[in-house]
Design a protein around this motif. Structure first.
Motif, short mmCIF file in Angstrom:
data_model
loop_
_atom_site.label_atom_id
_atom_site.label_comp_id
_atom_site.label_asym_id
_atom_site.label_seq_id
_atom_site.Cartn_x
_atom_site.Cartn_y
_atom_site.Cartn_z
N GLU A 1 -52.34 16.29 4.45
CA GLU A 1 -53.27 16.98 5.31
C GLU A 1 -53.45 18.36 4.73
OE1 GLU A 1 -54.95 16.37 7.99
OE2 GLU A 1 -54.12 14.54 8.86
N ARG A 2 -54.65 18.65 4.32
CA ARG A 2 -54.90 19.99 3.80
C ARG A 2 -55.23 20.94 4.94
NH1 ARG A 2 -57.53 24.02 2.35
NH2 ARG A 2 -57.37 24.90 0.27
N VAL A 3 -55.67 20.35 6.04
CA VAL A 3 -56.12 21.16 7.17
C VAL A 3 -55.00 21.26 8.21
CG1 VAL A 3 -57.86 21.33 8.99
CG2 VAL A 3 -58.47 20.38 6.75
N PHE A 4 -54.73 22.48 8.66
CA PHE A 4 -53.71 22.69 9.68
C PHE A 4 -54.17 22.04 10.99
CE2 PHE A 4 -52.77 25.97 6.62
CZ PHE A 4 -51.39 26.07 6.66
N ALA B 1 -53.75 23.60 -3.70
CA ALA B 1 -53.92 23.04 -5.05
C ALA B 1 -52.75 23.38 -5.96
CB ALA B 1 -55.23 23.53 -5.66
N HIS B 2 -51.98 24.40 -5.59
CA HIS B 2 -50.81 24.78 -6.38
C HIS B 2 -49.52 24.25 -5.75
CE1 HIS B 2 -53.24 28.37 -8.15
NE2 HIS B 2 -53.55 27.22 -8.70
N GLY B 3 -49.66 23.31 -4.84
CA GLY B 3 -48.48 22.69 -4.25
C GLY B 3 -48.04 23.30 -2.94
N GLY B 4 -48.79 24.27 -2.40
CA GLY B 4 -48.43 24.89 -1.13
C GLY B 4 -48.57 23.91 0.03
N ALA B 5 -47.58 23.89 0.90
CA ALA B 5 -47.57 22.94 2.00
C ALA B 5 -48.49 23.38 3.13
CB ALA B 5 -46.15 22.78 2.53
N THR B 6 -49.01 22.41 3.87
CA THR B 6 -49.73 22.71 5.10
C THR B 6 -48.70 22.80 6.21
OG1 THR B 6 -51.69 21.62 4.25
CG2 THR B 6 -51.60 21.93 6.62
N HIS B 7 -48.01 23.92 6.23
CA HIS B 7 -46.87 24.15 7.11
C HIS B 7 -47.01 25.56 7.67
CE1 HIS B 7 -42.69 25.09 8.20
NE2 HIS B 7 -42.49 23.78 8.26
N THR B 8 -46.48 25.78 8.87
CA THR B 8 -46.62 27.11 9.48
C THR B 8 -46.00 28.21 8.62
OG1 THR B 8 -44.67 26.60 10.80
CG2 THR B 8 -46.79 26.33 11.88
N ASP B 9 -44.98 27.86 7.81
CA ASP B 9 -44.37 28.85 6.92
C ASP B 9 -45.26 29.21 5.75
OD1 ASP B 9 -42.09 29.15 8.37
OD2 ASP B 9 -40.80 27.97 7.05
N ASN B 10 -46.37 28.50 5.60
CA ASN B 10 -47.27 28.78 4.48
C ASN B 10 -48.69 29.08 4.96
OD1 ASN B 10 -47.84 28.98 1.65
ND2 ASN B 10 -48.81 26.97 1.74
N GLY B 11 -48.86 29.25 6.27
CA GLY B 11 -50.20 29.48 6.80
C GLY B 11 -50.27 30.79 7.56
N VAL B 12 -51.30 31.58 7.30
CA VAL B 12 -51.49 32.84 8.03
C VAL B 12 -52.94 32.94 8.51
CG1 VAL B 12 -49.72 34.07 6.73
CG2 VAL B 12 -52.08 34.14 5.93
N LEU B 13 -53.15 33.73 9.54
CA LEU B 13 -54.50 33.92 10.06
C LEU B 13 -55.25 34.96 9.24
CD1 LEU B 13 -54.21 34.11 13.97
CD2 LEU B 13 -54.84 32.14 12.56
N LEU B 14 -56.44 34.61 8.82
CA LEU B 14 -57.33 35.56 8.17
C LEU B 14 -58.72 35.38 8.75
CD1 LEU B 14 -56.53 35.35 4.32
CD2 LEU B 14 -55.89 37.17 5.91
#
Ligand SMILES: [Zn+2]
Length: 161
Positions: free
Chosen positions: A56-59, A95-108
């Motif tokens: 899932e790419r989308v949170f 695309a660089h392997g970052g997870a769709t996880h709260t530890d890797n997602g921020v609000l912008l």
């Protein structure tokens, strides 16, 4: 749509959309990949299927709500854009392997999400808490700072001091 992993990560080369004879550019490929689910099939040099991943790419909305609670709104200081108008940015790109996880997602906000690289703000995660480094024109100290406009976390800060 098919694309080599190295090309997607490196923004080079071409992708092939199903039912379309002409290759599409990587910019178009990224927009397609961005808009929904992607399945990653890793093929070896000889064409053997090495791994099939469903990602899932989308949170999802649960992650979104949790991130909104933690960040409050756009994490770039000064904007004041509320959570409801924000998008979730992968700190380490998907695309660089970052997870769709709260530890890797921020609000912008939309603006900072699109132009993050160009305007010079840097974002990192420190044990699940976003920190930003301002561009030199904004703050010459080049220090990482934890940021939030979340009322809950701001209240805790006040209580501590
Ligand atoms: Zn913003």
């Amino acid at each position: 749509m098919s694309v080599a992993a190295a090309d997607l990560a490196g923004d080079t080369g071409y992708a092939h959309a199903q039912g379309c004879a002409e290759p599409v550019s990587m910019t178009v490929a990224r927009h397609i990949a961005c808009s929904g689910r992607i399945q990653r099939v890793t093929s070896g040099e000889n064409g053997r299927i090495v791994r099939i991943g469903t990602e899932e790419r989308v949170f999802n909305r649960h992650q979104r709500r949790a991130i909104a609670l933690r960040d409050g709104g756009c994490i770039i200081p000064g904007g004041g854009v509320p959570a409801g108008w924000c998008e979730i940015h992968h700190v380490t790109e998907h695309a660089h392997g970052g997870a769709t996880h709260t530890d890797n997602g921020v609000l912008l906000c939309w603006y900072h999400h699109r132009f993050l690289d160009r305007i010079g703000w840097r974002i990192r995660m420190n044990q699940g808490v976003p920190e930003v480094m301002a561009p030199v024109w904004f703050d010459a100290s080049m220090r990482w700072r934890a940021v939030t406009t979340s009322p809950i976390r701001l209240r805790k800060k006040v209580q501590r001091t």
